[in-house]
Design an enzyme around this catalytic site. Sequence first.
Site, PDB file in Angstrom:
ATOM      1  N   ASP A 181       0.802  -1.193  -0.094  1.00 62.29           N
ATOM      2  CA  ASP A 181       0.324  -0.091  -0.195  1.00 62.29           C
ATOM      3  C   ASP A 181       1.003   1.241  -0.229  1.00 62.29           C
ATOM      4  OD1 ASP A 181      -2.560   1.316  -0.013  1.00 62.29           O
ATOM      5  OD2 ASP A 181      -1.982   1.545   2.692  1.00 62.29           O
ATOM      6  N   GLU A 265      -2.068  -0.833  -5.436  1.00 58.88           N
ATOM      7  CA  GLU A 265      -2.945  -0.247  -5.734  1.00 58.88           C
ATOM      8  C   GLU A 265      -3.370   0.149  -7.407  1.00 58.88           C
ATOM      9  OE1 GLU A 265      -4.440   2.628  -2.656  1.00 58.88           O
ATOM     10  OE2 GLU A 265      -2.727   2.799  -3.372  1.00 58.88           O
ATOM     11  N   CYS A 329     -11.976  -4.548   7.658  1.00 56.06           N
ATOM     12  CA  CYS A 329     -10.785  -5.138   8.071  1.00 56.06           C
ATOM     13  C   CYS A 329      -9.662  -6.367   7.757  1.00 56.06           C
ATOM     14  CB  CYS A 329     -11.680  -5.426   9.323  1.00 56.06           C
ATOM     15  SG  CYS A 329     -11.228  -6.252  10.944  1.00 56.06           S
ATOM     16  N   CYS A 332     -11.401  -9.758   9.716  1.00 56.21           N
ATOM     17  CA  CYS A 332     -12.860 -10.222   9.149  1.00 56.21           C
ATOM     18  C   CYS A 332     -13.110  -9.904   7.991  1.00 56.21           C
ATOM     19  CB  CYS A 332     -12.967 -10.003  10.890  1.00 56.21           C
ATOM     20  SG  CYS A 332     -14.405  -8.062  10.769  1.00 56.21           S
ATOM     21  N   CYS A 348     -10.537  -2.304  13.847  1.00 53.16           N
ATOM     22  CA  CYS A 348     -12.186  -2.609  13.379  1.00 53.16           C
ATOM     23  C   CYS A 348     -12.494  -2.955  14.925  1.00 53.16           C
ATOM     24  CB  CYS A 348     -11.790  -4.013  13.501  1.00 53.16           C
ATOM     25  SG  CYS A 348     -13.285  -5.228  12.408  1.00 53.16           S
ATOM     26  N   CYS A 351     -13.882  -7.330  15.056  1.00 47.80           N
ATOM     27  CA  CYS A 351     -13.391  -8.106  15.340  1.00 47.80           C
ATOM     28  C   CYS A 351     -12.173  -8.471  16.990  1.00 47.80           C
ATOM     29  CB  CYS A 351     -12.852  -8.987  14.731  1.00 47.80           C
ATOM     30  SG  CYS A 351     -11.372  -7.932  13.905  1.00 47.80           S
ATOM     31  N   ASP A 358      -1.811   1.204   7.444  1.00 49.86           N
ATOM     32  CA  ASP A 358      -1.260   1.289   5.835  1.00 49.86           C
ATOM     33  C   ASP A 358      -1.111  -0.620   5.466  1.00 49.86           C
ATOM     34  OD1 ASP A 358      -2.107   4.235   5.417  1.00 49.86           O
ATOM     35  OD2 ASP A 358       0.382   4.482   5.406  1.00 49.86           O
TER      36      ASP A 358
HETATM   37 ZN   LIG Z   1     -12.251  -6.880  12.000  1.00 50.50          ZN
END
Ligand SMILES: [Zn+2]
Length: 397
Positions: A181, A265, A329, A332, A348, A351, A358
């Site tokens: 990234d 990307e 995330c 998850c 997150c 989770c 990044d």
């Molecule tokens: Zn998560």
Amino acid sequence: MSRYRLRPTPAQEQALLEHCGHARYVWNLAVEQHAHWRPGRTSAPGFAEQCRQLTEARAEHEWLRGGSIIVQQQALKDFAQAMAKFFGMTHRRPTWRRRGRSEGFRIVAVKAGDVRRLSRNVGEVRVPKVGWVRFGWSRAVLDGVKSYRITRDRAGRWHVAFAVIPEPIPAPSTGEVVGVDRGVAVSAALSTGELLNAPTPREAEKTRLRRLQRKLARAKRGSNRRGKVKAAIAKLKARETDRRRDWVEKTSTDLARRFDVIAVEDLKIAGMTRSARGTVEAPGGNVRQKAALNRGILAAGWGRLVQRLEHKAPGRVVKVNPAYTSQRCSVCGIVDRTSRESQAVFRCRSCGYAGNADVNAAGNIRHAAGHAVSARGGPPLGGPVNREPQRDLLLVG
Ligand SMILES: [Zn+2]
């Protein structure tokens, strides 16, 4: 591209000027042909047709025939590229080239022995129909020069810029995929958790640059002193550029060696979604200043990094749609726009995973690449992947 000062003898300069003249003539012919084109008429001649016309023109005009066909063909190729950029709406329509203003030409099909070092500070390059022309060996010339461009600026100074396409690096065949990234605070984050920093100007250099710029503002136009200050600034900037290029070379080699598939990307899409992502436009506090300072540098460095990766790991670079990479995330898979706690932290709420934002984005890029690779029905990762990437399949949503 790295640029070197070219030091032709007076006789060589005449021959180089002739090449420039041919390139200019051919370019202007192409401009002329396209100037007559209007929507609704049959299309203006493309590159292949123009090459055919060039062959005819060479048969007719002795002075053109006396010149290098490479120089003339490449001028047509440059024009075709300029038109493509014009139609892509990133550049203005190519216009007439005038004598004495940013003249130049390109030589392709350069062979291994065509660039050599003579001494510590002097190198020479073989130019068709001109011979060996010396240049200032101001920095190392990388192996594998495939083409170069010779230019003459308004002040009459000559430069040569070498384009080097490195040899592909064999894949490690471990099946490893890495997501990379483009960060703001750091130059690149890997899905492995590594944060890579491209070199930025050192404090002492920044101070020196500011001092030189103040001097420049005070120096009289056209004065000797002004010329000297300008040269000093250029030298300082060239050193910085060299360091960043060095970093790009090392980083791209390292990634190509360690991973079978490198996911990044898709920049074309990234440009459109970047503002929604809010990393560059709305960074927090301290990051903002640094971001503003480094944005341009990073933008250039990132493009170069991806380009070098594609050279060194052909067919192993996967470009993914960057949408949601900052909100999803990586553990998850929940997409939640409130998860990005700040510029630097991802947390997150589903989770509980928390980590560098990044790195989390890099994890998502890696995840998207996994889908792309299985979607194109390729062999399990790690097999011989020397085919061209199928771009439309690689864009996963
Ligand atoms: Zn998560």
